[in-house]
Write a protein that holds these residues in place. Structure first.
Motif, PDB file in Angstrom:
ATOM      1  N   LEU A   1     -24.305  13.440 -25.364  1.00 20.72           N
ATOM      2  CA  LEU A   1     -25.291  12.365 -25.457  1.00 20.72           C
ATOM      3  C   LEU A   1     -25.027  11.315 -24.380  1.00 20.72           C
ATOM      4  O   LEU A   1     -25.940  10.882 -23.663  1.00 20.72           O
ATOM      5  N   LEU A   2     -23.768  10.914 -24.245  1.00 26.87           N
ATOM      6  CA  LEU A   2     -23.397   9.899 -23.258  1.00 26.87           C
ATOM      7  C   LEU A   2     -23.554  10.420 -21.835  1.00 26.87           C
ATOM      8  O   LEU A   2     -23.983   9.693 -20.934  1.00 26.87           O
ATOM      9  N   GLN A   3     -23.229  11.677 -21.639  1.00 30.17           N
ATOM     10  CA  GLN A   3     -23.396  12.269 -20.311  1.00 30.17           C
ATOM     11  C   GLN A   3     -24.875  12.293 -19.920  1.00 30.17           C
ATOM     12  O   GLN A   3     -25.242  12.018 -18.772  1.00 30.17           O
ATOM     13  N   ARG A   4     -25.731  12.585 -20.907  1.00 31.40           N
ATOM     14  CA  ARG A   4     -27.162  12.681 -20.619  1.00 31.40           C
ATOM     15  C   ARG A   4     -27.776  11.315 -20.321  1.00 31.40           C
ATOM     16  O   ARG A   4     -28.765  11.225 -19.581  1.00 31.40           O
ATOM     17  N   VAL A   5     -27.223  10.251 -20.889  1.00 36.56           N
ATOM     18  CA  VAL A   5     -27.706   8.908 -20.554  1.00 36.56           C
ATOM     19  C   VAL A   5     -27.615   8.710 -19.042  1.00 36.56           C
ATOM     20  O   VAL A   5     -28.562   8.218 -18.405  1.00 36.56           O
ATOM     21  N   LYS A   6     -26.497   9.085 -18.458  1.00 32.34           N
ATOM     22  CA  LYS A   6     -26.300   8.922 -17.014  1.00 32.34           C
ATOM     23  C   LYS A   6     -27.232   9.835 -16.215  1.00 32.34           C
ATOM     24  O   LYS A   6     -27.659   9.489 -15.107  1.00 32.34           O
ATOM     25  N   GLU A   7     -27.568  10.983 -16.761  1.00 33.03           N
ATOM     26  CA  GLU A   7     -28.515  11.867 -16.082  1.00 33.03           C
ATOM     27  C   GLU A   7     -29.917  11.261 -16.087  1.00 33.03           C
ATOM     28  O   GLU A   7     -30.666  11.381 -15.111  1.00 33.03           O
ATOM     29  N   LEU A   8     -30.266  10.600 -17.186  1.00 34.89           N
ATOM     30  CA  LEU A   8     -31.581   9.963 -17.293  1.00 34.89           C
ATOM     31  C   LEU A   8     -31.669   8.691 -16.460  1.00 34.89           C
ATOM     32  O   LEU A   8     -32.713   8.385 -15.890  1.00 34.89           O
ATOM     33  N   ASP A   9     -30.574   7.924 -16.403  1.00 34.54           N
ATOM     34  CA  ASP A   9     -30.546   6.680 -15.636  1.00 34.54           C
ATOM     35  C   ASP A   9     -29.134   6.470 -15.085  1.00 34.54           C
ATOM     36  O   ASP A   9     -28.277   5.910 -15.766  1.00 34.54           O
ATOM     37  N   PRO A  10     -28.870   6.911 -13.859  1.00 33.28           N
ATOM     38  CA  PRO A  10     -27.519   6.804 -13.288  1.00 33.28           C
ATOM     39  C   PRO A  10     -27.012   5.372 -13.146  1.00 33.28           C
ATOM     40  O   PRO A  10     -25.803   5.160 -13.015  1.00 33.28           O
ATOM     41  N   THR A  11     -27.910   4.381 -13.191  1.00 33.94           N
ATOM     42  CA  THR A  11     -27.483   2.989 -13.029  1.00 33.94           C
ATOM     43  C   THR A  11     -27.051   2.344 -14.351  1.00 33.94           C
ATOM     44  O   THR A  11     -26.467   1.256 -14.341  1.00 33.94           O
ATOM     45  N   MET A  12     -27.340   2.992 -15.475  1.00 37.23           N
ATOM     46  CA  MET A  12     -27.041   2.394 -16.777  1.00 37.23           C
ATOM     47  C   MET A  12     -25.549   2.524 -17.081  1.00 37.23           C
ATOM     48  O   MET A  12     -24.955   3.586 -16.929  1.00 37.23           O
ATOM     49  N   PHE A  13     -24.936   1.424 -17.522  1.00 38.77           N
ATOM     50  CA  PHE A  13     -23.532   1.475 -17.927  1.00 38.77           C
ATOM     51  C   PHE A  13     -23.411   2.233 -19.250  1.00 38.77           C
ATOM     52  O   PHE A  13     -24.208   2.019 -20.174  1.00 38.77           O
ATOM     53  N   THR A  14     -22.402   3.089 -19.348  1.00 40.98           N
ATOM     54  CA  THR A  14     -22.133   3.784 -20.602  1.00 40.98           C
ATOM     55  C   THR A  14     -20.754   3.387 -21.110  1.00 40.98           C
ATOM     56  O   THR A  14     -19.847   3.074 -20.340  1.00 40.98           O
ATOM     57  N   LYS A  15     -20.634   3.419 -22.427  1.00 38.54           N
ATOM     58  CA  LYS A  15     -19.429   2.903 -23.077  1.00 38.54           C
ATOM     59  C   LYS A  15     -19.150   3.738 -24.324  1.00 38.54           C
ATOM     60  O   LYS A  15     -20.084   4.209 -24.990  1.00 38.54           O
ATOM     61  N   SER A  16     -17.891   3.932 -24.636  1.00 36.85           N
ATOM     62  CA  SER A  16     -17.537   4.637 -25.860  1.00 36.85           C
ATOM     63  C   SER A  16     -16.165   4.167 -26.321  1.00 36.85           C
ATOM     64  O   SER A  16     -15.391   3.614 -25.531  1.00 36.85           O
ATOM     65  N   GLY A  17     -15.876   4.392 -27.594  1.00 33.62           N
ATOM     66  CA  GLY A  17     -14.597   3.936 -28.120  1.00 33.62           C
ATOM     67  C   GLY A  17     -14.028   4.875 -29.158  1.00 33.62           C
ATOM     68  O   GLY A  17     -14.741   5.680 -29.765  1.00 33.62           O
TER      69      GLY A  17
END
Length: 316
Positions: free
Chosen positions: A204-220
């Motif tokens: 899911l997080l990897q796909r966020v970057k595929e959809l919008d490479p400029t969006m910051f992703t975060k996880s914990g």
């Protein structure tokens, strides 16, 4: 009438579980009780707008500090979750229908609090076809209209039972940070997060970057659940392979005797070692302390995150 203040009614899925011994907290975990005027003002604004916060529902130890500064993490789509994770203090059961007026109330509260940065999270809504994706998007858009200068961080569910369009809907609303927590190492998922799938959350997080490479992703993740250091290091590597920018690591605290037991309290020195290792693996931002939570110091950390990206690009 169900009373969520009664543990057996709050967590009916855990009622059959045997009680587990609760370890005494070490000195580095203890926090002061909330008493400040700022805390009371934030609480009153939340009550006035009939909003739920994960700070209260999840029993966050940092609520006194954050609310004193006017920072609260909004929890949308109700206070009852369709999942029954063994670590979580949010109530489990059948939620009410989505409140179409909630996005506007959240936005109004953000404006009244004068927030520079807001974190918006939710319960899991497996009962809704899109998992609540459109409700997230409406809330993001409402905050943009009411408080255009506020940066927005979302902490979403996994949309496990939804089609790909659910994630696309949320990403299209353009939050500044997309957060989804892996929570623990994959080997503990059957015990700790039985309704979720580790590699689905990672994808899911990897796909966020595929959809919008400029969006910051975060996880914990939480530690102290029974994982070992090698497993934590592997999670870091998995996150970096998914191009996740920001990692948080905090100590798991057991809400009740019916929840997953604390295996041990990880020392501040171990947290410092995890932070050093994570920066070495290429994360732009890392927060690893016993009291770290997803939204703890989120505004300050977002500023550092943005600065780190600019420095990496040679634009600082």
């Amino acid at each position: 009438m169900r009373d969520l203040k009664i543990p057996g009614q709050r967590h009916p899925e855990k009622a059959h579980r045997a009680d587990t011994a609760r370890l005494p907290k070490p000195d580095w975990i203890r926090v002061k009780a909330p008493t400040s005027a700022g805390y009371r003002e934030t609480r009153d604004i939340m009550r006035e707008h009939k909003l739920t916060t994960v700070c209260e529902e999840a029993g966050c130890p940092n609520v006194g500090e954050c609310w004193s500064q006017g920072h609260a993490t909004m929890m949308i789509m109700g206070e009852i979750c369709t999942r029954g994770c063994t670590f979580c203090n949010v109530a489990t059961g059948r939620p009410d229908a989505l409140d179409v007026f909630e996005p506007g109330r959240v936005a109004d509260a953000v404006k009244k609090l004068g927030l520079n940065h807001v974190v918006i999270t939710s319960v899991d809504r497996d009962d809704v076809a899109d998992g609540g994706a459109e409700h997230f998007a409406q809330t993001i858009r409402a905050v943009r209209r009411q408080a255009p200068g506020t940066t927005i961080e979302i902490l979403t569910p996994d949309f496990l039972k939804c089609g790909p369009e659910a994630l696309e809907t949320v990403v299209a609303a353009k939050p500044d940070v997309f957060n989804h927590n892996l929570e623990t190492v994959p080997g503990l998922y059957p015990q700790v997060r039985p309704g979720a799938r580790y590699f689905h959350s990672l994808r899911l997080l990897q796909r966020v970057k595929e959809l919008d490479p400029t969006m910051f992703t975060k996880s914990g993740i939480m530690v102290g659940l029974g994982e070992d250091r090698q497993a934590v290091q592997q999670v870091m590597d998995d996150m970096r392979a998914a191009d996740i920018d920001f990692l948080t690591i905090g100590q798991y605290l057991q809400p009740t005797s019916k929840h997953h037991a604390v295996h041990r309290f990880v020392t501040p020195e171990e947290f410092a070692a995890y932070e050093k290792a994570a920066f070495g693996k290429g994360f732009l931002m890392v927060s690893a302390t016993p009291l770290t939570r997803s939204s703890y110091h989120a505004g300050d950390d977002f500023a550092r995150l943005r600065a780190a990206r600019l420095a990496k690009l040679g634009l600082a």
